[in-house]
Design an enzyme around this catalytic site. Structure first.
Site, mmCIF file in Angstrom:
data_model
loop_
_atom_site.group_PDB
_atom_site.id
_atom_site.type_symbol
_atom_site.label_atom_id
_atom_site.label_comp_id
_atom_site.label_asym_id
_atom_site.label_seq_id
_atom_site.Cartn_x
_atom_site.Cartn_y
_atom_site.Cartn_z
ATOM 1 N N TYR A 147 19.796 -4.620 -31.953
ATOM 2 C CA TYR A 147 20.485 -5.861 -32.351
ATOM 3 C C TYR A 147 19.496 -6.697 -33.138
ATOM 4 O O TYR A 147 18.366 -6.912 -32.705
ATOM 5 C CB TYR A 147 20.936 -6.608 -31.096
ATOM 6 C CG TYR A 147 21.544 -7.973 -31.351
ATOM 7 C CD1 TYR A 147 22.812 -8.101 -31.922
ATOM 8 C CD2 TYR A 147 20.863 -9.134 -31.008
ATOM 9 C CE1 TYR A 147 23.389 -9.348 -32.139
ATOM 10 C CE2 TYR A 147 21.424 -10.392 -31.225
ATOM 11 C CZ TYR A 147 22.682 -10.491 -31.785
ATOM 12 O OH TYR A 147 23.242 -11.726 -32.001
ATOM 13 N N ASP A 242 11.544 -5.788 -36.333
ATOM 14 C CA ASP A 242 12.177 -6.950 -35.711
ATOM 15 C C ASP A 242 11.427 -7.199 -34.403
ATOM 16 O O ASP A 242 11.665 -6.523 -33.395
ATOM 17 C CB ASP A 242 13.659 -6.658 -35.469
ATOM 18 C CG ASP A 242 14.354 -7.801 -34.725
ATOM 19 O OD1 ASP A 242 13.656 -8.677 -34.173
ATOM 20 O OD2 ASP A 242 15.597 -7.801 -34.683
ATOM 21 N N LYS A 270 12.327 -16.738 -31.092
ATOM 22 C CA LYS A 270 12.102 -17.824 -30.135
ATOM 23 C C LYS A 270 10.691 -17.899 -29.521
ATOM 24 O O LYS A 270 10.239 -18.975 -29.147
ATOM 25 C CB LYS A 270 13.150 -17.721 -29.039
ATOM 26 C CG LYS A 270 13.315 -16.302 -28.501
ATOM 27 C CD LYS A 270 14.761 -16.009 -28.076
ATOM 28 C CE LYS A 270 14.988 -14.498 -28.021
ATOM 29 N NZ LYS A 270 16.363 -14.106 -28.109
HETATM 30 N N1 HOZ Z 1 20.121 -10.113 -26.470
HETATM 31 C C1 HOZ Z 1 20.305 -11.456 -26.954
HETATM 32 C C2 HOZ Z 1 19.017 -12.007 -27.420
HETATM 33 N N2 HOZ Z 1 18.164 -11.110 -28.053
HETATM 34 C C3 HOZ Z 1 21.009 -12.240 -25.897
HETATM 35 C C4 HOZ Z 1 21.181 -13.693 -26.160
HETATM 36 C C5 HOZ Z 1 22.447 -14.087 -26.780
HETATM 37 O O1 HOZ Z 1 23.102 -13.283 -27.479
HETATM 38 O O2 HOZ Z 1 22.827 -15.230 -26.553
#
Ligand code: HOZ
Length: 431
Positions: A147, A242, A270
């Site tokens: 993702y 990433d 983040k």
């Molecule tokens: N896996 C997502 C962050 N890398 C989860 C957070 C989200 O989608 O709010």
């Protein structure tokens, strides 16, 4: 209604659901995959979050990775207090963004120049634009179950919330764009070789999570990243790591440092903002010099390099340089894994654990998980029961089988033992 939900929470949820799709600002928070009412958080400190009803949970979500020191560490809060009164956003350059950029570039050899943005999504979206602009090619390669945020080109066979919702490719992404996104099985270098051979001269970039962290935790197979690097070089493809989850989380030198493979471009999120909304993308000077205003590839943002986010990031990265940090974080994570492994064996639970340094996941698949197909074979119904049991025991896990656990340095041995006692109890009821 679940027993942990009191009237205040119900009232807030009702209002939320009137105004926001699913009552949330990010789908995973709706708790749909675990069949529970969502928790509404009032505050958090150290290893704990507290909901609006005053119930406290040991937190293993930790905002999906950035809270290496736990929630609201004093040194970040103090930094924010000191700087908040000087203005919260200017729309001009500040010394803070230069300072943070120097720290990031100093820790990441491939990141010779960078641009601050506001999220990982912005970072990955911008990086692929640079790669396309520089190479004059349209196609991109990503891996199944990885993702990279929610920009159109990257929402194809995606992990995280898309896996959780069972819709790996989002409607609304135009077919012409989907056609430009080539998808390859993660950890399968032979398949990648074939894919690139079949699309020779057409692929702008390959984007990869060096440790897949949005389908649980799937570490790279031995030699996989090295082979990806070789193939990208051979085909003139911009390799983008990433590192939104792994950057400054696995190590001060990120996954690139750990695995000894440098990409051409990198995306951060983040973690470089110490938990505030930040992202950054960067890479080789010749690529980044094509970004506006030096070059023609456009990307910008009023809030980019936000002074408070920069200060929080600087405070966090200064602490992360401390030699003790990563070994302690890895020790915590390994302790948790070893404890859970023992409990899996004790109760005969059809599950296995996966860990890469300080990233951890419990998969409800008895076989070791090393691929997207093996992730998809997990028993999500069993995860649902486990999640509900843990929540009732006061332990907050991600409301999805497909997310990582993120223990922090605030998770003391006593807190980890309390967690393991909860796992013991919940496993006993799963049989
Ligand atoms: N896996 C997502 C962050 N890398 C989860 C957070 C989200 O989608 O709010």
């Amino acid at each position: 209604m679940s027993e942990y939900l009191n009237n205040d929470q119900a009232e807030i949820l009702k209002r939320a659901r009137q105004l926001m799709p699913g009552g949330v600002n990010s789908p995973v928070r709706a708790f749909g995959a675990v069949d529970c009412e969502p928790v509404i958080v009032a505050s958090a400190k150290g290893a704990y979050i507290t909901d609006v009803a005053g119930r406290r949970y040991i937190d293993y979500v930790c905002s999906y990775g950035p809270l290496i020191f736990g929630h609201a560490p004093e040194f970040v809060v103090d930094e924010l207090r000191e700087f908040a009164g000087r203005g919260t956003t200017y729309g001009f350059t500040t010394p803070h963004e230069v300072e943070l950029a120097e720290m990031i570039a100093g820790a990441y050899p491939a990141c010779e120049m960078l641009r601050m943005v506001n999220s990982g999504t912005e970072a990955t979206m911008s990086a692929i634009r640079v790669a396309r602009g520089c190479t004059g090619r349209d196609k991109i390669v990503k891996f199944e179950g990885c993702y990279h945020g929610h920009s159109d080109s990257l929402l194809v066979k995606s992990g995280s919330g898309l896996l959780t919702q069972g819709v790996p490719t989002s409607p609304g992404v135009v077919p012409a764009l989907i056609a430009e996104t080539l998808v390859c099985p993660y950890n399968d270098a032979a398949a990648l070789e074939q894919l690139l051979a079949a699309n020779r001269g057409q692929v702008a970039c390959l984007i990869v999570e060096p440790v897949a962290g949005n389908m649980g935790v799937v570490p790279p197979a031995e030699g996989f990243l090295q082979r990806v690097r070789e193939l990208c070089t051979e085909h003139g493809i911009v390799l983008i790591f990433d590192e939104v989850i792994t950057g400054f989380r696995l190590d001060y030198h990120s996954a690139a440092g750990v695995f000894g493979v440098q990409p051409d471009m990198v995306c951060f999120g983040k973690i470089i903002g110490g938990g505030l909304p930040v992202g950054a993308y960067g890479g080789k000077r010749e690529l980044m010099e094509q970004v506006s205003p030096l070059g023609p590839i456009y990307q910008g943002g009023t809030l980019s390099g936000n002074p408070l986010a920069m200060r929080a990031g600087i405070a966090a990265l200064r602490r992360l340089r401390d030699e003790e940090v990563y070994p302690a974080l890895i020790e915590n994570t390994a302790y948790l894994q070893a404890g859970i492994d023992k409990l899996i064996a004790k109760h005969g639970v059809p599950a296995s654990t996966s860990r890469c340094l300080d990233m951890f996941c419990l998969f409800f698949n008895p076989q070791p998980v090393g691929s997207y197909a093996e992730v998809m074979a997990c028993d999500t119904a069993l995860y649902r029961r486990f999640f509900a049991g843990m929540l009732a025991e006061g332990v907050m896990l991600a409301p999805s089988q497909f997310e990582a656990w993120f223990p922090s340095l605030a998770h003391t041995r006593a807190i980890l033992d309390e967690t393991l006692a909860a796992v013991d109890k919940v496993f006993a009821k799963l049989g």
